[in-house]
Design an enzyme around this catalytic site. Structure first.
Site, PDB file in Angstrom:
ATOM      1  N   ASP A 101       4.654   1.456   2.132  1.00 25.65           N
ATOM      2  CA  ASP A 101       5.019   0.982   0.799  1.00 25.65           C
ATOM      3  C   ASP A 101       5.359  -0.513   0.853  1.00 25.65           C
ATOM      4  OD1 ASP A 101       5.720   1.049  -1.880  1.00 25.65           O
ATOM      5  OD2 ASP A 101       7.203   2.653  -1.669  1.00 25.65           O
ATOM      6  N   ASP A 143       3.097   4.979  -9.757  1.00 22.64           N
ATOM      7  CA  ASP A 143       4.292   5.829  -9.781  1.00 22.64           C
ATOM      8  C   ASP A 143       4.335   6.674 -11.036  1.00 22.64           C
ATOM      9  OD1 ASP A 143       5.283   5.149  -7.360  1.00 22.64           O
ATOM     10  OD2 ASP A 143       6.688   3.652  -8.095  1.00 22.64           O
TER      11      ASP A 143
HETATM   12  C1  DGJ Z   1       7.619   3.221  -4.623  1.00 24.59           C
HETATM   13  C2  DGJ Z   1       6.559   4.269  -4.425  1.00 24.59           C
HETATM   14  O1  DGJ Z   1       5.468   4.017  -5.234  1.00 24.59           O
HETATM   15  C3  DGJ Z   1       7.173   5.629  -4.705  1.00 24.59           C
HETATM   16  O2  DGJ Z   1       6.200   6.628  -4.611  1.00 24.59           O
HETATM   17  C4  DGJ Z   1       8.280   5.863  -3.728  1.00 24.59           C
HETATM   18  O3  DGJ Z   1       7.760   5.921  -2.429  1.00 24.59           O
HETATM   19  C5  DGJ Z   1       9.329   4.770  -3.837  1.00 24.59           C
HETATM   20  N1  DGJ Z   1       8.731   3.468  -3.727  1.00 24.59           N
HETATM   21  C6  DGJ Z   1      10.381   4.925  -2.786  1.00 24.59           C
HETATM   22  O4  DGJ Z   1      11.257   3.893  -2.747  1.00 24.59           O
END
Ligand code: DGJ
Length: 685
Positions: free
Chosen positions: A455, A523
């Site tokens: 990430d 997300d």
């Molecule tokens: C952003 C990601 O897109 C989410 O799926 C998740 O992993 C969060 N970060 C966690 O902090």
């Protein structure tokens, strides 16, 4: 037929792909000129075409160069912009040589006076209409002879020329966090249009590609020229349209306006690839061409089915405990999940987004015995094990930051802007990438981790490197540092699979896809919203790389309630995952989910490896004799695409002539009720 051929008298090169031709020429002034990009031509036909010399009056010049530079009567956007130590600018090319090797052409140029060499690289493949372009800059001087560095103000990978037509329409995506890759089509203004990211990642706000058509193309018809940049950091693509009808040019590469760095004597700089593809049969064919290219020439493991993932992020947030994860894992396994991923919150003092990033050891209160017992349990349930990491970041409240406050991007006398309470580690620094590789390597080895979700949750700010004589290099070198760690990790752990993520789809591009197996594209897991996001993603990137989860209802982001079946059907259009709080799913919901996962496993080879056709409120996939249609919306007869012969509905046994499926359509028989949806499977008889 040879893929690259050369006509000596006219100094014309022809690149031949299965369904297109690309031609360029060394002009009278030795600069490379564009000749043709479109339908197939022979070398003789290309050689006979005129060249645009560019100058139309003493105040005007039009495009038509393979790589626009500054100098002479050129007034467009330079793809390559340099300044020499004596204050001179611009480039006057001397063509030195060329090399043809199978599908590759290298064109070597150098400046007539200054020690600057440039090789334009072209490559074509026998199975694709994509032309790959990039360039290498070479400072031909040496320190010993007292040569000075050359300042680089812009260095694009390539400039593309599209034949001018009565209309010029641009397709691209816009977006934001939780609303990425929304497709836009707009008439190009007679102006310079800049698509860019200044955030240090390819970004949520626009994806690094554009498509150009004359305003008459649709999914199945019309000429489309598309250009895609393989880069995961800041980027810029500038389209130029001139009202006099000169060629429409699109120049693009890494970096953004205002950055400068110095090429040192002896130094070689290679740009990323800015690839282009001409297609005759509309946006659908253009996308399928890119999907085939990504599978054949970008992904490391295109033929490996992407597993059904369970990810605990939406279920638990920061509240990660071994008991909670174990309970979710048990339910996930019962549903047929193949890979269980523990998301953020397992390490350091990471019980919220305020602390812990950088301290990559299991949280001692939550996991007093480490991750080992949970990994074993997950494996015991028949699933593989994955973990979330965010290697490029640190919270100021972390042991890492307390020990190495200088490792983050920062500038003297400027505040360190925190976004999501975190700062960006400078991955251009070798000691930082060495640290990152070391802990990642140890983490993966210790538990034989199968999967990492990598990430990256904030843009770069105060992107300085105090003490470094040429700090703005970090804009490219940070991305290269990330690439380096990913590449090394994959080499060290051939069994490891990686999902790319940047706060959802903030870094979805060909650069990441060369190093990851799939991308978390948003997300936003609300199925209604996802349809548009997935539609935009599919313009260039194939379904097998598109992670998509079925989650809870009401959706945690949008509070919208939707039926379970519809949520699954929409997620089944890519690499299916589940992200809901399974501890709250009822027995009938779990039973339905189990059936839907089983159905996905049946259709997976067609969805993940088939050719994709975007239909009206539906997506069709075809692989060999098999066809899968995922449809939603109102009940109707859905016209399918590109089928021949007779098809049998695997569910009902009904027979359909392809000819009627294409004209009258497939009766969907969608049930009544909220958001009806269906999956239809057909087999050719
Ligand atoms: C952003 C990601 O897109 C989410 O799926 C998740 O992993 C969060 N970060 C966690 O902090």
């Amino acid at each position: 037929m040879s893929q690259v051929s050369f006509d000596e008298p006219s100094r014309t090169f022809l690149l031949t792909t299965p369904a297109s031709s690309y031609a360029l020429r060394i002009g009278a002034d030795d600069s490379p000129r564009h000749v043709h990009w479109g339908a197939p031509l022979t070398l003789g036909q290309a050689a006979a075409l005129p060249t645009h010399d560019g100058v139309t009056s003493s105040f005007a010049s039009t495009g038509g160069e393979e790589l626009a530079v500054e100098g002479g009567a050129r007034f467009g956007v330079p793809s390559l912009l340099v300044r020499y130590a004596d204050g001179s600018r611009g480039i006057e090319w001397v063509h030195e040589a060329h090399e043809i090797d199978g599908g590759r052409l290298d064109l070597m140029l150098r400046d007539r006076h200054y020690p600057l060499g440039c090789t334009l690289h072209y490559a074509v493949h026998p199975d694709s209409d994509v032309v790959e372009r990039s360039l290498t800059l070479h400072h031909l001087g040496t320190d010993d002879e007292g040569d000075e560095p050359v300042e680089i103000l812009r260095c694009d990978a390539a400039s593309w020329s599209v034949p001018a037509a009565s209309g010029v329409r641009l397709s691209h995506t816009v977006g934001e966090w939780s609303g990425e890759t929304k497709l836009r089509r707009t008439e190009a203004p007679c102006a310079e249009t800049v698509f860019t990211s200044r955030r240090g990642v390819s970004g949520h706000f626009g994806n690094p590609w554009v498509m150009v058509d004359a305003g008459d193309a649709d999914e199945g018809h019309g000429e489309v020229w598309s250009m895609v940049l393989a880069w995961s950091g800041s980027w810029r693509i500038t389209a130029q349209r001139d009202h006099t009808g000169g060629p429409f040019t699109v120049t693009g590469g890494a970096g953004h306006d205002g950055l400068a760095w110095r090429l040192q004597p002896g130094e070689i700089h290679r740009t990323p690839v800015f690839a282009g593809q001409f297609s005759r049969d509309g946006f659908g064919a253009a996308s399928r061409g890119w999907h085939r290219y990504v599978a054949g020439h970008v992904l490391a493991l295109p033929d490996e089915p992407r597993p059904v993932v369970y990810n605990s992020w939406e279920a638990t947030g920061w509240d990660v405990t071994p008991q909670g994860q174990r309970a979710l894992a048990q339910r996930a396994a019962e549903l047929g999940v193949e890979l269980f991923v523990v998301d953020d919150g397992w390490f350091g003092q990471r019980t919220s987004d305020r602390a812990g990033l950088g301290d990559w050891h299991p949280n001692p209160e939550r996991f007093p015995h480490g991750l080992g017992p949970l990994v074993e349990e997950v494996r015991g349930l028949g699933m593989r094990f994955g973990l979330w990491v965010e290697p490029e970041m640190t919270n100021p409240d972390s042991d890492l930051y307390r020990e190495h406050p200088d490792w983050v991007l920062h500038m003297p006398h400027r505040r360190r802007t925190e976004l999501r309470n975190q700062l960006v580690l400078n991955f251009a620094r070798p000691e930082v990438t060495e640290w990152a590789f070391t802990w990642l390597d140890r983490l993966v080895s210790e538990h034989a981790i199968d999967f990492l979700k990598w990430d990256m949750n904030r843009a770069l700010t105060e992107a300085g490197w105090p003490g470094h004589p040429d700090g703005e290099r970090l804009w490219t070198d940070h991305t290269r540092g990330v690439y380096g760690v990913l590449d090394r990790l994959r080499r060290a752990h051939p069994g490891l699979r990686i999902e790319g993520c940047a706060g959802g789809g903030g870094r979805a591009d060909l650069g990441m896809l060369a190093r990851t197996d799939q991308i978390w594209i948003s997300d936003n897991t609300d199925a209604d919203d996802r349809i548009a996001i997935q539609h935009g993603y599919s313009q260039v990137y194939p379904a097998r790389t598109m992670s998509a989860w079925a989650t809870d209802s009401p959706n945690p982001h949008t509070r919208r309630s939707t039926p379970l079946r519809y949520r699954f059907h929409v997620a089944m259009a890519g690499a299916l995952g589940i992200g809901g709080d399974l501890s709250r799913w009822t027995a009938p919901e779990l039973a339905e989910a189990r059936e839907l996962v089983a159905l996905y496993k049946e259709i997976r080879p067609v969805v993940q490896f088939g050719e994709q056709y975007r239909l009206d409120d539906a997506v069709q996939y075809r692989a060999g004799e098999k066809v899968v249609v995922i449809a939603w919306g109102r009940d109707r007869a859905l016209r399918l695409a590109d089928l021949h012969g007779v098809y049998v509905d695997d569910g009902t046994g009904e027979e359909h002539y392809a000819a009627t499926l294409l004209t009258h359509g497939l009766p969907l028989r969608l049930p009544a009720g909220d958001r009806p949806s269906t999956v239809v499977r057909l087999t050719r008889r």
